[in-house]
Write a protein that holds these residues in place. Sequence first.
Motif, PDB file in Angstrom:
ATOM      1  N   ALA A   1       0.765  -1.064  -0.059  1.00 31.74           N
ATOM      2  CA  ALA A   1       0.183  -0.028  -0.228  1.00 31.74           C
ATOM      3  C   ALA A   1       1.322   1.234  -0.013  1.00 31.74           C
ATOM      4  O   ALA A   1       1.801   1.477  -0.176  1.00 31.74           O
ATOM      5  N   ARG A   2       0.168   2.103   0.507  1.00 26.46           N
ATOM      6  CA  ARG A   2       1.074   3.430   0.041  1.00 26.46           C
ATOM      7  C   ARG A   2       2.163   3.619   0.933  1.00 26.46           C
ATOM      8  O   ARG A   2       3.510   3.566   0.620  1.00 26.46           O
ATOM      9  N   ASP A   3       2.480   3.059   2.195  1.00 30.38           N
ATOM     10  CA  ASP A   3       3.058   3.195   3.370  1.00 30.38           C
ATOM     11  C   ASP A   3       3.560   2.027   4.411  1.00 30.38           C
ATOM     12  O   ASP A   3       4.108   1.970   5.279  1.00 30.38           O
ATOM     13  N   THR A   4       3.199   1.072   3.742  1.00 29.32           N
ATOM     14  CA  THR A   4       3.406  -0.541   4.544  1.00 29.32           C
ATOM     15  C   THR A   4       3.141  -1.260   3.400  1.00 29.32           C
ATOM     16  O   THR A   4       2.141  -1.088   2.556  1.00 29.32           O
ATOM     17  N   ALA A   5       3.300  -2.254   3.427  1.00 26.60           N
ATOM     18  CA  ALA A   5       3.375  -3.552   2.441  1.00 26.60           C
ATOM     19  C   ALA A   5       3.696  -4.694   3.687  1.00 26.60           C
ATOM     20  O   ALA A   5       4.440  -4.809   5.054  1.00 26.60           O
ATOM     21  N   TYR A   6       3.198  -5.932   3.212  1.00 24.18           N
ATOM     22  CA  TYR A   6       4.090  -7.003   3.268  1.00 24.18           C
ATOM     23  C   TYR A   6       4.568  -7.872   2.901  1.00 24.18           C
ATOM     24  O   TYR A   6       3.584  -7.888   2.251  1.00 24.18           O
ATOM     25  N   LEU A   7       4.621  -8.771   3.151  1.00 21.97           N
ATOM     26  CA  LEU A   7       5.451 -10.859   2.933  1.00 21.97           C
ATOM     27  C   LEU A   7       5.323 -11.552   2.976  1.00 21.97           C
ATOM     28  O   LEU A   7       5.177 -12.096   4.625  1.00 21.97           O
TER      29      LEU A   7
ATOM     30  N   LEU B   1      11.008 -22.374   7.553  1.00 24.13           N
ATOM     31  CA  LEU B   1      10.663 -21.359   8.843  1.00 24.13           C
ATOM     32  C   LEU B   1       9.209 -20.920   7.749  1.00 24.13           C
ATOM     33  O   LEU B   1       9.211 -20.604   6.604  1.00 24.13           O
ATOM     34  N   ARG B   2       8.145 -21.033   8.553  1.00 28.14           N
ATOM     35  CA  ARG B   2       6.210 -19.969   7.689  1.00 28.14           C
ATOM     36  C   ARG B   2       7.046 -18.625   8.146  1.00 28.14           C
ATOM     37  O   ARG B   2       6.894 -18.192   9.215  1.00 28.14           O
ATOM     38  N   VAL B   3       7.239 -17.488   7.727  1.00 29.68           N
ATOM     39  CA  VAL B   3       7.830 -16.114   7.652  1.00 29.68           C
ATOM     40  C   VAL B   3       6.979 -15.503   7.011  1.00 29.68           C
ATOM     41  O   VAL B   3       6.377 -15.474   6.483  1.00 29.68           O
ATOM     42  N   THR B   4       6.049 -14.563   8.028  1.00 28.61           N
ATOM     43  CA  THR B   4       6.062 -12.820   7.694  1.00 28.61           C
ATOM     44  C   THR B   4       6.014 -11.720   8.425  1.00 28.61           C
ATOM     45  O   THR B   4       7.182 -11.706   9.707  1.00 28.61           O
ATOM     46  N   SER B   5       6.384 -11.057   7.324  1.00 29.44           N
ATOM     47  CA  SER B   5       7.544  -9.713   7.245  1.00 29.44           C
ATOM     48  C   SER B   5       6.413  -8.642   6.559  1.00 29.44           C
ATOM     49  O   SER B   5       5.996  -8.450   5.917  1.00 29.44           O
ATOM     50  N   VAL B   6       6.773  -7.374   7.765  1.00 29.34           N
ATOM     51  CA  VAL B   6       5.794  -5.903   7.350  1.00 29.34           C
ATOM     52  C   VAL B   6       6.535  -5.138   7.885  1.00 29.34           C
ATOM     53  O   VAL B   6       7.928  -5.319   8.144  1.00 29.34           O
ATOM     54  N   PHE B   7       6.662  -3.745   6.417  1.00 29.32           N
ATOM     55  CA  PHE B   7       7.300  -3.086   6.666  1.00 29.32           C
ATOM     56  C   PHE B   7       6.854  -2.183   6.429  1.00 29.32           C
ATOM     57  O   PHE B   7       5.677  -1.839   5.954  1.00 29.32           O
ATOM     58  N   ARG B   8       7.146  -0.456   6.619  1.00 22.78           N
ATOM     59  CA  ARG B   8       6.586   0.781   6.337  1.00 22.78           C
ATOM     60  C   ARG B   8       7.466   2.092   6.146  1.00 22.78           C
ATOM     61  O   ARG B   8       8.984   1.836   6.250  1.00 22.78           O
ATOM     62  N   ARG B   9       6.983   2.385   5.338  1.00 22.42           N
ATOM     63  CA  ARG B   9       8.043   3.386   4.700  1.00 22.42           C
ATOM     64  C   ARG B   9       7.706   4.301   5.062  1.00 22.42           C
ATOM     65  O   ARG B   9       7.237   4.881   5.898  1.00 22.42           O
ATOM     66  N   GLU B  10       9.168   5.107   5.355  1.00 25.47           N
ATOM     67  CA  GLU B  10       9.768   6.023   6.592  1.00 25.47           C
ATOM     68  C   GLU B  10      10.846   6.301   6.110  1.00 25.47           C
ATOM     69  O   GLU B  10      11.780   5.933   5.466  1.00 25.47           O
ATOM     70  N   GLU B  11      10.420   7.314   5.243  1.00 24.62           N
ATOM     71  CA  GLU B  11      11.078   8.907   5.085  1.00 24.62           C
ATOM     72  C   GLU B  11      11.806   8.399   3.288  1.00 24.62           C
ATOM     73  O   GLU B  11      13.249   8.105   3.873  1.00 24.62           O
ATOM     74  N   GLY B  12      10.203   7.761   2.946  1.00 27.45           N
ATOM     75  CA  GLY B  12      11.347   7.255   1.537  1.00 27.45           C
ATOM     76  C   GLY B  12      11.938   6.129   1.696  1.00 27.45           C
ATOM     77  O   GLY B  12      11.126   5.193   0.872  1.00 27.45           O
ATOM     78  N   TYR B  13      12.525   5.322   2.469  1.00 24.30           N
ATOM     79  CA  TYR B  13      12.589   4.038   2.432  1.00 24.30           C
ATOM     80  C   TYR B  13      11.661   3.060   3.467  1.00 24.30           C
ATOM     81  O   TYR B  13      11.292   3.161   4.485  1.00 24.30           O
ATOM     82  N   TRP B  14      11.637   1.671   2.767  1.00 22.75           N
ATOM     83  CA  TRP B  14      10.860   0.461   3.217  1.00 22.75           C
ATOM     84  C   TRP B  14      11.836   0.078   4.398  1.00 22.75           C
ATOM     85  O   TRP B  14      12.813  -0.252   4.354  1.00 22.75           O
ATOM     86  N   LYS B  15      10.968  -0.375   5.882  1.00 24.24           N
ATOM     87  CA  LYS B  15      11.594  -0.483   6.459  1.00 24.24           C
ATOM     88  C   LYS B  15      10.942  -1.408   7.615  1.00 24.24           C
ATOM     89  O   LYS B  15      10.294  -1.503   7.584  1.00 24.24           O
TER      90      LYS B  15
END
Length: 150
Positions: free
Chosen positions: A81-87, A108-122
């Motif tokens: 999405a605009r400022d969040t993503a998951y994998l 391993l079963r893995v869920t990873s959540v990212f957030r855009r911070e200052e233009g970068y995915w963290k």
Amino acid sequence: MLAPSFEEEVARYHLAVPEITRGNPGPVKDLYSRLDDVTLANPFGGIARGWAQVEARLDQASRQFQDGEMLGFDTITSYTARDTAYLVETEHFRARLESAPLTEEFALRVTSVFRREEGYWKLVHRHADPAARPQSRRSLAQPAGEPAGH
């Protein structure tokens, strides 16, 4: 300089994750947000919350493995999405646990959540567990007196 796309950050993540199985937590640490709401739920139990706990747990996890080799990532789905993503993925690797004489294969079963911070995915959340394959109902039961997640 243009900030990396989510796809570019996932490629970087895929290079960083195997380093944990080689005893090197640095590349994964570099991907994490430093805000207090970050979390990590790894296969060794419990949930770390806040950067200090997450960093300590990454260090602890990296000490559990040696001689790691990534065998591959099966991406189940991802969403941006605009400022969040998951994998959602299954990670396949081979490594030696602590002082074991031989390497073992892990999935391993893995869920990873990212957030855009200052233009970068963290990375803000990672949950990895060994339940990559279907589990029996009996395996879900907790021994008496033992809290869930331990």
